[in-house]
Design a protein around this motif. Structure first.
Motif, PDB file in Angstrom:
ATOM      1  N   ILE A 126      -5.392   9.536  -7.456  1.00 46.88           N
ATOM      2  CA  ILE A 126      -4.642  10.656  -6.872  1.00 46.88           C
ATOM      3  C   ILE A 126      -3.199  10.251  -6.608  1.00 46.88           C
ATOM      4  CG2 ILE A 126      -4.458  12.123  -4.823  1.00 46.88           C
ATOM      5  CD1 ILE A 126      -7.558  12.084  -4.724  1.00 46.88           C
ATOM      6  N   PHE A 162      -1.545  16.680  -3.847  1.00 45.20           N
ATOM      7  CA  PHE A 162      -1.921  15.266  -3.864  1.00 45.20           C
ATOM      8  C   PHE A 162      -1.860  14.669  -2.461  1.00 45.20           C
ATOM      9  CE2 PHE A 162      -0.162  15.830  -8.234  1.00 45.20           C
ATOM     10  CZ  PHE A 162      -1.373  15.746  -8.890  1.00 45.20           C
ATOM     11  N   SER A 184      -5.302  13.010  -1.114  1.00 40.19           N
ATOM     12  CA  SER A 184      -5.352  11.550  -1.102  1.00 40.19           C
ATOM     13  C   SER A 184      -6.191  10.942   0.026  1.00 40.19           C
ATOM     14  CB  SER A 184      -3.944  10.960  -1.107  1.00 40.19           C
ATOM     15  OG  SER A 184      -3.262  11.267   0.071  1.00 40.19           O
TER      16      SER A 184
END
Length: 132
Positions: free
Chosen positions: A76, A41, A45
């Motif tokens: 996200i 993530f 992102s």
């Protein structure tokens, strides 16, 4: 000199965030490496906003490309906070590991936001002050 301080601050914050994440995985009382999946993530992102930045045509207001990128980025970031919470609820990881991972998320996403804020004028000023 201010640029050097910004780089030092961002790198220190990144190290602190990654240390919290590794501590949430590697401490003997936790012993589960599942929270380490949050690294995906952190990598994903900034991508939607970086892609949308290249397709921004006008400087007035917002456009659909930026709005979609913000929506995907929000998904996200929420997923990064939801993953350790769901894993702790399912008792796959301990609550302490979840807390350390969420603290790492706060620090690392704050670092990513600070990076974008500090470097908003680098590429011909295309970000401006309309982002936040």
């Amino acid at each position: 000199m201010a640029g050097v301080r910004a780089v030092v601050f961002l790198s220190l914050a990144g190290v602190v965030g990654l240390t919290l994440l590794v501590l949430g995985c590697a401490l003997p009382s936790f012993g589960s490496w599942w929270p380490l999946f949050c690294i995906t993530f952190y990598i994903l992102s900034p991508l939607p906003l970086m892609i949308a930045k290249h397709y921004q045509e006008d400087m007035t207001g917002t456009n659909a490309c930026i709005e979609l990128a913000l929506f995907i980025t929000t998904g996200i970031v929420v997923s990064a906070f939801a993953l350790p919470t769901v894993l702790a609820h399912a008792q796959v990881i301990h609550a302490g590991s979840c807390i350390l991972t969420v603290m790492a998320n706060v620090v690392l996403f704050g670092t990513i936001c600070a990076y974008f804020y500090l470097h908003r004028d680098d590429d011909s000023g295309s970000w401006g002050a309309s982002m936040f």
